[in-house]
Structure formats: C-alpha cells, structure tokens
Design an enzyme around this catalytic site. Structure first.
Site, PDB file in Angstrom:
ATOM      1  N   CYS A 126      -2.934  -2.668   6.132  1.00 49.74           N
ATOM      2  CA  CYS A 126      -3.103  -1.326   6.686  1.00 49.74           C
ATOM      3  C   CYS A 126      -4.518  -1.130   7.231  1.00 49.74           C
ATOM      4  CB  CYS A 126      -2.794  -0.265   5.633  1.00 49.74           C
ATOM      5  SG  CYS A 126      -3.848  -0.334   4.169  1.00 49.74           S
TER       6      CYS A 126
ATOM      7  N   HIS B  38      -5.873  -6.005   2.948  1.00 52.19           N
ATOM      8  CA  HIS B  38      -4.942  -4.903   3.172  1.00 52.19           C
ATOM      9  C   HIS B  38      -4.569  -4.855   4.650  1.00 52.19           C
ATOM     10  CE1 HIS B  38      -5.397  -2.708  -0.776  1.00 52.19           C
ATOM     11  NE2 HIS B  38      -6.346  -3.624  -0.842  1.00 52.19           N
TER      12      HIS B  38
ATOM     13  N   CYS C  32       0.840  -1.193   0.000  1.00 50.81           N
ATOM     14  CA  CYS C  32       0.000   0.000   0.000  1.00 50.81           C
ATOM     15  C   CYS C  32       0.878   1.248   0.000  1.00 50.81           C
ATOM     16  CB  CYS C  32      -0.903  -0.025   1.226  1.00 50.81           C
ATOM     17  SG  CYS C  32      -1.663   1.554   1.620  1.00 50.81           S
ATOM     18  N   GLU C  33       0.640   2.146  -0.941  1.00 48.33           N
ATOM     19  CA  GLU C  33       1.495   3.329  -1.042  1.00 48.33           C
ATOM     20  C   GLU C  33       1.219   4.348   0.069  1.00 48.33           C
ATOM     21  OE1 GLU C  33      -0.892   6.211  -4.184  1.00 48.33           O
ATOM     22  OE2 GLU C  33       0.695   4.909  -4.940  1.00 48.33           O
ATOM     23  N   HIS C  34       0.134   4.171   0.811  1.00 41.57           N
ATOM     24  CA  HIS C  34      -0.195   5.125   1.870  1.00 41.57           C
ATOM     25  C   HIS C  34       0.494   4.805   3.197  1.00 41.57           C
ATOM     26  CE1 HIS C  34      -4.090   5.548  -0.621  1.00 41.57           C
ATOM     27  NE2 HIS C  34      -3.210   6.454  -0.999  1.00 41.57           N
ATOM     28  N   HIS C  35       0.704   3.494   3.465  1.00 36.90           N
ATOM     29  CA  HIS C  35       1.312   3.097   4.743  1.00 36.90           C
ATOM     30  C   HIS C  35       2.537   2.205   4.566  1.00 36.90           C
ATOM     31  CE1 HIS C  35      -2.971   3.924   5.730  1.00 36.90           C
ATOM     32  NE2 HIS C  35      -2.449   4.493   6.792  1.00 36.90           N
TER      33      HIS C  35
ATOM     34  N   GLN D 106      -4.985  -0.583  -4.830  1.00 38.99           N
ATOM     35  CA  GLN D 106      -5.575  -1.717  -5.543  1.00 38.99           C
ATOM     36  C   GLN D 106      -6.360  -1.272  -6.773  1.00 38.99           C
ATOM     37  OE1 GLN D 106      -7.433  -4.668  -3.050  1.00 38.99           O
ATOM     38  NE2 GLN D 106      -8.831  -5.302  -4.659  1.00 38.99           N
TER      39      GLN D 106
END
Length: 209
Positions: free
Chosen positions: A169, A167, A98-101, A139
């Site tokens: 995250c 996920h 995940c590019e956010h976490h 995703q």
C-alpha cells in the site's frame, strides 16, 4: 480473540501442549464472489471476457485463504538443563494484509525468548506469527500481539519480536516508495529491562537481515 486450551499441569509430563484455536469465522465464498464482481465492474473492469470471467471467484478464494489459519498445538517441554540464554528464530517468512487498503505486506519476523521453566518447539514460533498475520492487520499491532501472546502463554524471562516488512500500500500506490521497508519491535521482561540482553537480541536479529 484466540481460544487457548490449557491442559492440567502434570509435573512428570515430558511435554505439554497448548491448543491454539482461531476464532470461528463464517465465510460465504459465493457472496464474496458476487461482491468481487460488483467491485470490479464499479472500477470499470469487465468480467464478461473469458480470461476474466473466473477472476471474482479467484479473488474471493484468495482472500479467504489469506484470512484463514489452521488450529495447532503449541508444544512446550521442561527446561531440564536450565537453559537461560536467548533462543531466537530469525527470518520467519511473514505475509499479511493491510487493514487500511487490503493490500499485502510481506517480510520476515525475528522472534526470540529467554526460557523460563519450559521451552518451546521451535516450529511453533513460526506458527504463532502466521496465526496473528492471517487477518487484516497493521504491523504495529501484529508485532505486539505475537510478543504478548508468547509472554502470556510461555511465561519466559523475556520475549522479543522484530518484524521487517514491505507494505505494497506504500510501495505500489500513493507515495510509491519502492524498496522501502517498515521495522517494528516489541519487548517484554528482561529483553526490555536489561540493556545488555536488549542489545544482544537486536544484534542477533539484525544478523539475520
């Protein structure tokens, strides 16, 4: 952007390969290890203990592995029999970050297409999924990238991609919704426009769940 090298079309050639070359990335593992050390210490995790001393290096190598993918040939063959029914590879293992976490998401992809003039070596469907998953992702984008790339490269009558993933995250932090999964889909051509073909694709994809 992925680099795609197309050889000249030759009508009597039994197969044709599209060379898939990941974008060049300079990886500085030593710098990543130093940054991992600082990161752990900033969170109050000491790296002085013998059991943890090598952890920053392992972290750096692990993420370098997650963000790398080899070159490969997307091999296609003439559709001599004029096969025009669905080809579907179900439950292709998938892992991305995940590019956010920067936490993993793990699941499966169901990838199908309606052949046009050429058919694809089946293992390459898994290669394409792995290629686009090997980078920080969301995703939704990953699903669309796989479908768009196959639609552009193979020129089929239709393409469909469904991804089901957990996920971490979402399941291990924050709301901690353990056991939840996220499902995304992307359709092109006949699989998007024709209701019967669309239903067939989703029915067969669900059968692999």
């Amino acid at each position: 952007m992925t680099s795609l090298h197309r050889p000249d079309d030759v009508s009597d050639r039994p197969s044709r390969s599209l060379r898939v070359v990941p974008p060049p990335v300079a990886v500085d593992t030593a710098a990543a290890e130093r940054a991992a050390t600082d990161f752990l210490r900033a969170l109050g995790v000491s790296t002085d203990d013998e059991n943890v001393r090598a952890t920053p290096g392992r972290m750096a190598r692990a993420y370098a592995e997650l963000f790398s993918t080899p070159e490969f040939d997307l091999t296609t063959f003439p559709n001599d029999e004029g096969y025009d029914e669905l080809v579907l590879a179900r439950s292709i293992p998938l892992r991305s970050v995940c590019e956010h976490h920067l936490l993993p998401f793990i699941g499966v992809a169901h990838v199908g297409y309606l052949p046009g003039a050429r058919i694809l070596g089946l293992s390459k469907l898994a290669r394409v999924v792995g290629h686009f998953a090997a980078r920080p992702q969301v995703q939704e984008r990953l699903t669309k990238q796989v479908a768009s790339w196959l639609e552009h490269s193979l020129a089929p009558a239709g393409v469909g991609v469904v991804i089901e993933a957990e996920h971490t995250c979402m399941t291990l932090r924050g709301v901690q919704a353990r056991g939840s999964t996220t499902v995304t889909s992307a359709l092109f051509g006949t699989l998007r426009d024709d209701p019967r073909s669309r239903q067939e694709f989703f029915t067969l994809a669900r059968a692999g769940a």
